[in-house]
Motif scaffolding. Structure first.
Motif, short mmCIF file in Angstrom:
data_model
loop_
_atom_site.label_atom_id
_atom_site.label_comp_id
_atom_site.label_asym_id
_atom_site.label_seq_id
_atom_site.Cartn_x
_atom_site.Cartn_y
_atom_site.Cartn_z
N LYS A 132 -10.16 9.95 -0.09
CA LYS A 132 -10.51 9.28 1.16
C LYS A 132 -9.46 8.27 1.59
O LYS A 132 -9.41 7.88 2.76
N VAL A 133 -8.62 7.83 0.67
CA VAL A 133 -7.58 6.85 0.97
C VAL A 133 -6.48 7.49 1.80
O VAL A 133 -5.97 8.56 1.45
N GLY A 134 -6.10 6.83 2.89
CA GLY A 134 -5.06 7.38 3.75
C GLY A 134 -3.68 6.87 3.43
O GLY A 134 -2.68 7.57 3.64
N LEU A 135 -3.59 5.65 2.91
CA LEU A 135 -2.29 5.02 2.68
C LEU A 135 -2.38 4.16 1.42
O LEU A 135 -3.36 3.45 1.21
N VAL A 136 -1.33 4.22 0.60
CA VAL A 136 -1.25 3.35 -0.58
C VAL A 136 0.09 2.62 -0.54
O VAL A 136 1.12 3.20 -0.23
N HIS A 137 0.04 1.32 -0.83
CA HIS A 137 1.26 0.52 -0.84
C HIS A 137 1.31 -0.28 -2.13
O HIS A 137 0.40 -0.18 -2.97
N THR A 138 2.38 -1.04 -2.32
CA THR A 138 2.57 -1.77 -3.56
C THR A 138 3.00 -3.21 -3.27
O THR A 138 3.35 -3.56 -2.15
N SER A 139 2.98 -4.00 -4.31
CA SER A 139 3.60 -5.33 -4.23
C SER A 139 5.11 -5.16 -4.22
O SER A 139 5.63 -4.07 -4.47
N MET A 140 5.82 -6.25 -3.93
CA MET A 140 7.27 -6.14 -3.88
C MET A 140 7.94 -7.35 -4.50
O MET A 140 7.38 -8.46 -4.52
N ALA A 141 9.14 -7.11 -5.03
CA ALA A 141 9.99 -8.17 -5.55
C ALA A 141 11.14 -8.39 -4.58
O ALA A 141 11.67 -7.42 -4.01
N LEU A 142 11.52 -9.62 -4.37
CA LEU A 142 12.62 -9.94 -3.45
C LEU A 142 13.92 -10.04 -4.23
O LEU A 142 13.99 -10.68 -5.28
N VAL A 143 14.96 -9.40 -3.70
CA VAL A 143 16.30 -9.51 -4.27
C VAL A 143 17.26 -9.96 -3.18
O VAL A 143 16.97 -9.81 -1.98
N ASP A 144 18.40 -10.52 -3.57
CA ASP A 144 19.36 -10.96 -2.57
C ASP A 144 20.22 -9.79 -2.11
O ASP A 144 20.00 -8.64 -2.51
N HIS A 173 22.97 -8.85 -2.96
CA HIS A 173 23.69 -8.19 -4.05
C HIS A 173 22.76 -7.45 -5.00
O HIS A 173 23.21 -6.92 -6.02
N GLY A 174 21.47 -7.45 -4.70
CA GLY A 174 20.50 -6.79 -5.55
C GLY A 174 20.02 -7.65 -6.70
O GLY A 174 19.30 -7.17 -7.58
N LYS A 175 20.36 -8.93 -6.71
CA LYS A 175 19.96 -9.84 -7.77
C LYS A 175 18.60 -10.45 -7.44
O LYS A 175 18.36 -10.88 -6.31
N SER A 176 17.73 -10.50 -8.43
CA SER A 176 16.38 -11.01 -8.21
C SER A 176 16.40 -12.46 -7.74
O SER A 176 17.17 -13.29 -8.24
N THR A 177 15.54 -12.76 -6.78
CA THR A 177 15.34 -14.14 -6.36
C THR A 177 14.23 -14.80 -7.17
O THR A 177 13.96 -15.99 -7.00
N GLY A 178 13.58 -14.03 -8.01
CA GLY A 178 12.50 -14.55 -8.83
C GLY A 178 11.16 -14.58 -8.12
O GLY A 178 10.16 -15.02 -8.69
N ARG A 179 11.11 -14.09 -6.88
CA ARG A 179 9.86 -14.13 -6.14
C ARG A 179 9.23 -12.75 -6.06
O ARG A 179 9.90 -11.79 -5.69
N ILE A 180 7.97 -12.67 -6.41
CA ILE A 180 7.20 -11.44 -6.31
C ILE A 180 6.07 -11.67 -5.32
O ILE A 180 5.32 -12.65 -5.43
N MET A 181 5.95 -10.78 -4.34
CA MET A 181 4.90 -10.90 -3.33
C MET A 181 3.84 -9.84 -3.62
O MET A 181 4.06 -8.65 -3.41
N THR A 182 2.72 -10.31 -4.13
CA THR A 182 1.62 -9.41 -4.50
C THR A 182 0.68 -9.24 -3.33
O THR A 182 0.21 -10.23 -2.75
N SER A 183 0.40 -8.00 -2.99
CA SER A 183 -0.51 -7.71 -1.88
C SER A 183 -1.90 -7.38 -2.42
O SER A 183 -2.04 -6.75 -3.47
#
Length: 333
Positions: A109-121, A123-133
């Motif tokens: 029944k689910v039409g769309l699935v998404h995920t949380s995301m991590a932010l990188v700069d 250069h692809g280096k982690s900013t240390g921030r994770i945005m959980t949805s």
């Protein structure tokens, strides 16, 4: 026929596209095709794709028409039952597709699935921030307030797009928000609360993008509330409030940072939705704006580097602690 189609719009994206594609080809789920939509690029994307040995990767070239039309071209050519979107400068964790396909398979029944995301700069280096949805279930009311779903985190059933249509071709920003709202009016959403998607923060030109973004937000909001029942119209002011809060952040995330415009946008957000004053995002924006005002661009950027380093250290310590707890539990069992 592949189970899944990955759609990657690309416009002069060769700086990041090879790394982006590699994150797709390294997925643990392998029954997919990749459609790279060349939206009138002037770089060497045609030559580069001609040298890719993987038969799952296909290039489709068109004249430059914007990201919405490019994604719609990918949808039109997609053969998969499911479609996943990925911007040409973002990255996926290797189990992303496997976990999302399993979610849709197990929840018809689910039409769309998404995920949380991590932010990188950039250069692809982690900013240390994770945005959980936490947006799941019947989410229309949540989504009309603000877009809480990142496009590159999404996997959607093809039948949903057949029902509601694709991306609005007249939009160059917020086109994903418009589509999620339309899908949420008919289908429940699911979320995987893991950072399976890495969003690359690349500063852009302030003067060019802010005006277009503000115009796009207004287009989506007015379109959404055009035929909404009277009892739901209170959400419209909230929607404008969150939109101006987002614009305030964008004013700080561009090359030519402008704290005066950030202040202007944050004040506008309170005009529409005064309760935002007590929200975490408004408080964070106020602190960031004040820091830019006090320290200038260079000082502000140095402060961000310190914050990113602290976040990375906290994430590292949290991961070590989590591992020790899991190891202790496993040993006791």
């Amino acid at each position: 026929m592949p189970k899944l189609t990955v759609v990657i719009p690309a416009y002069n994206s060769m700086k990041y596209l090879p790394e982006t594609l590699e994150s797709v080809l390294q997925q643990t789920f392998t029954d997919f095709e990749v459609l790279i939509i060349d939206d009138g690029s002037t770089d060497n994307i045609i030559q580069w794709t001609s040298e890719i040995a993987d038969p799952r990767v296909k290039l489709i070239s068109q004249k430059n028409q914007g990201v919405s039309v490019a994604r719609n071209t990918g949808i039109a050519h997609a053969r998969g039952e499911y479609i996943a979107f990925l911007d040409a400068d973002d990255l996926w964790q290797e189990t992303k597709l496997e976990k999302q396909v399993r979610c849709l398979d197990e929840n018809p029944k689910v039409g769309l699935v998404h995920t949380s995301m991590a932010l990188v700069d950039c250069h692809g280096k982690s900013t240390g921030r994770i945005m959980t949805s936490f947006v799941e279930g019947e989410v229309w009311k949540e989504l009309v307030e603000s877009n809480k779903i990142a496009c590159s985190s999404v996997m959607v059933r093809r039948c949903c797009l057949d029902k509601v249509g694709g991306f609005e071709p007249n939009l160059h920003f917020a086109e994903d928000w418009d589509l999620w709202i339309r899908i949420s009016a008919h289908y429940p959403f699911a979320v995987i609360k893991e950072p399976l998607y890495y969003y690359r923060q690349i500063p852009n030109s302030l003067s060019k993008n802010l005006a277009l973004l503000e115009e796009s937000f207004r287009f989506v909001i007015e379109k959404t509330f055009r035929d909404v029942p009277q009892e739901l119209l209170y959400l419209k002011n909230r929607s404008y409030g969150y939109a101006y809060l987002c614009l305030g952040w964008k004013a700080l995330q561009s090359y030519d940072k402008d704290y005066k415009r950030a202040i202007q946008f944050s004040r506008s957000s309170l005009v529409y939705y005064p309760q935002l004053r007590y929200s975490r995002e408004y408080i964070r924006l106020s602190l960031a704006t004040r820091a830019l005002q006090l320290f200038g661009n260079n000082g502000y950027n140095n402060l961000l580097e310190i914050v990113y380093a602290l976040r990375r250290q906290i994430l590292k310590l949290t991961a070590i602690r989590s591992f020790k707890i899991t190891d202790k539990f496993t040993s006791s069992v």
